[in-house]
Enzyme design. Structure first.
Site, PDB file in Angstrom:
ATOM      1  CB  THR A 168      -0.859  -0.023   1.285  1.00 26.96           C
ATOM      2  OG1 THR A 168      -1.834  -1.043   1.144  1.00 26.96           O
ATOM      3  CG2 THR A 168      -1.546   1.304   1.576  1.00 26.96           C
ATOM      4  NE  ARG A 196      -9.882  -6.202   3.301  1.00 27.92           N
ATOM      5  CZ  ARG A 196      -8.779  -5.480   3.375  1.00 27.92           C
ATOM      6  NH1 ARG A 196      -8.425  -4.701   2.371  1.00 27.92           N
ATOM      7  NH2 ARG A 196      -8.013  -5.531   4.430  1.00 27.92           N
ATOM      8  CB  VAL A 197     -13.970  -1.474   2.254  1.00 24.91           C
ATOM      9  CG1 VAL A 197     -13.325  -0.133   2.533  1.00 24.91           C
ATOM     10  CG2 VAL A 197     -14.825  -1.404   0.980  1.00 24.91           C
ATOM     11  N   GLY A 198     -10.766  -2.155   3.145  1.00 29.73           N
ATOM     12  CA  GLY A 198      -9.799  -2.167   4.251  1.00 29.73           C
ATOM     13  C   GLY A 198      -9.752  -0.838   4.980  1.00 29.73           C
ATOM     14  CG  ASP A 199      -6.050   0.083   6.711  1.00 28.32           C
ATOM     15  OD1 ASP A 199      -6.031  -0.906   5.962  1.00 28.32           O
ATOM     16  OD2 ASP A 199      -5.074   0.841   6.859  1.00 28.32           O
ATOM     17  CB  THR A 219       0.978   0.305   4.913  1.00 28.88           C
ATOM     18  OG1 THR A 219       0.938  -0.897   4.146  1.00 28.88           O
ATOM     19  CG2 THR A 219       2.361   0.437   5.542  1.00 28.88           C
ATOM     20  N   GLY A 220      -0.652  -2.071   6.365  1.00 27.32           N
ATOM     21  CA  GLY A 220      -0.595  -3.307   7.143  1.00 27.32           C
ATOM     22  C   GLY A 220      -1.928  -4.023   7.084  1.00 27.32           C
ATOM     23  N   GLY A 222      -5.332  -4.523   7.360  1.00 32.97           N
ATOM     24  CA  GLY A 222      -6.385  -3.523   7.491  1.00 32.97           C
ATOM     25  C   GLY A 222      -7.436  -3.842   8.539  1.00 32.97           C
TER      26      GLY A 222
HETATM   27  N1  ASP Z   1      -3.946  -1.840   4.706  1.00 34.56           N
HETATM   28  C1  ASP Z   1      -4.231  -2.410   3.427  1.00 34.56           C
HETATM   29  C2  ASP Z   1      -5.557  -3.130   3.506  1.00 34.56           C
HETATM   30  O1  ASP Z   1      -5.748  -3.898   4.439  1.00 34.56           O
HETATM   31  C3  ASP Z   1      -3.193  -3.353   2.936  1.00 34.56           C
HETATM   32  C4  ASP Z   1      -1.779  -2.849   3.054  1.00 34.56           C
HETATM   33  O2  ASP Z   1      -1.491  -1.888   3.733  1.00 34.56           O
HETATM   34  O3  ASP Z   1      -0.914  -3.427   2.410  1.00 34.56           O
HETATM   35  O4  ASP Z   1      -6.348  -2.961   2.631  1.00 34.56           O
END
Ligand code: ASP
Length: 300
Positions: A168, A196-199, A219-220, A222
């Site tokens: 990300t 699906r929606v992440g953070d 990032t990480g 989510g």
């Molecule tokens: N945070 C992002 C998500 O979960 C993925 C990522 O940061 O690589 O959508």
């Protein structure tokens, strides 16, 4: 202090892609820094740095993003201004190369904050944000990766997190007028459920900016970061604990581990433009530059 920090994801970035990550974040930093150093605004620097990474192909943002369980790229992004609390976000779009620009348009030209899917694409088409073919976002690398995990019994993006997802992208900028802006853009996690929606597009989770305190992009994993509202949690901690961006970044990453057993990385600028970076994954790609430095710092 005029300052820019960007990231290109936190995960187990393989040795053979280190150079591509280094070059990708460096190019993006240079693009944003040229604007900021010339007196440009934080929001332009954030948008342009992120656009550079969205078209690079190396990152899980724009072109080169992970495929979802149906084999499509679906993108999420957000942007926020620290002086006005204005923000914009987009989620689950399939035909947009630069979702961060769409997020900015939503912020600047609608009364809304978050548009998703088909409605977001219709808004883009009617407001000068170019649509692309979904296939333009798919790289051979990501298709092969997806083929290797699809249908695998027990595969879960969260379990694979320290090895797979990541990449990300995000940016935090502090401009000559003292404004802070933050943006984050992602293709989300590998083989995610469609829709699906992440953070990353959620204000307070993936991005947060407040001029009086600072700005954060995350990032990480989510799902973990949403549970602890990571970006805003870091901002609140920084406000209450002496405005130390490095301490606040480390605190946020510690909480992610402690509360939800999550991993990831964060970049922070405080209200003076001083940076902080922390991550709990094996690697994180980031780059930063400010008026006190003679050369950018680039690390993977
Ligand atoms: N945070 C992002 C998500 O979960 C993925 C990522 O940061 O690589 O959508």
């Amino acid at each position: 202090m005029v300052s820019l920090i960007i990231h290109g994801g936190a995960w187990n970035i393989p040795d053979e892609t280190l150079d591509a990550h280094r070059q990708g974040v460096r190019k993006a930093l240079d693009r944003g820094w040229a604007l900021l150093a010339g007196g440009g605004s934080a929001i332009d620097a954030v948008e342009q740095s992120i656009c550079a990474m969205e078209s690079d192909g190396t990152f899980d943002a724009g072109k080169g993003s992970h495929l979802n369980a149906d084999g499509f790229v679906e993108l999420d992004a957000s942007i926020m201004e620290g002086h006005s609390y204005r923000c914009g976000a987009v989620a689950a779009v399939r035909r947009i190369m630069h979702p961060v620009s769409l997020a900015r348009k939503i912020m600047e030209e609608t009364e809304h904050i978050l548009l998703v899917g088909e409605g977001a694409e219709r808004f883009a088409a009617n407001n000068g944000v170019p649509l692309c073919e979904g296939s333009e976002l798919v790289t051979g690398r990501e298709r092969a990766l997806w083929e290797s995990v699809r249908g695998k019994a027990g595969f879960q993006s969260s379990h694979a997190f320290s090895k797979r997802p990541g990449d990300t992208v995000g940016a935090v900028a502090f401009d000559r007028s003292g404004n802070i802006c933050v943006g984050t853009s992602t293709g989300g996690t590998l083989n995610k459920f469609p829709g699906r929606v992440g953070d990353s597009p959620l204000i307070g989770c993936g991005s947060y900016a407040e001029n009086a305190i600072g700005g954060v992009s995350t990032t990480g994993w989510g799902e973990g970061m949403i549970r602890i509202v990571l970006a805003k949690t870091i901002i609140d901690h920084m406000a209450a604990n002496g405005n130390d961006p490095q301490e606040a970044a480390a605190h946020g990453i510690g909480l992610l581990r402690e509360k939800v057993d999550g991993r990831g990385g964060v970049i922070v600028l405080n209200r003076e433009g001083r940076p902080g970076v922390a991550f709990s994954t094996p690697r994180m790609a980031f780059a930063l530059m400010n008026e006190e430095m003679t050369e950018p710092r680039v690390e993977v």
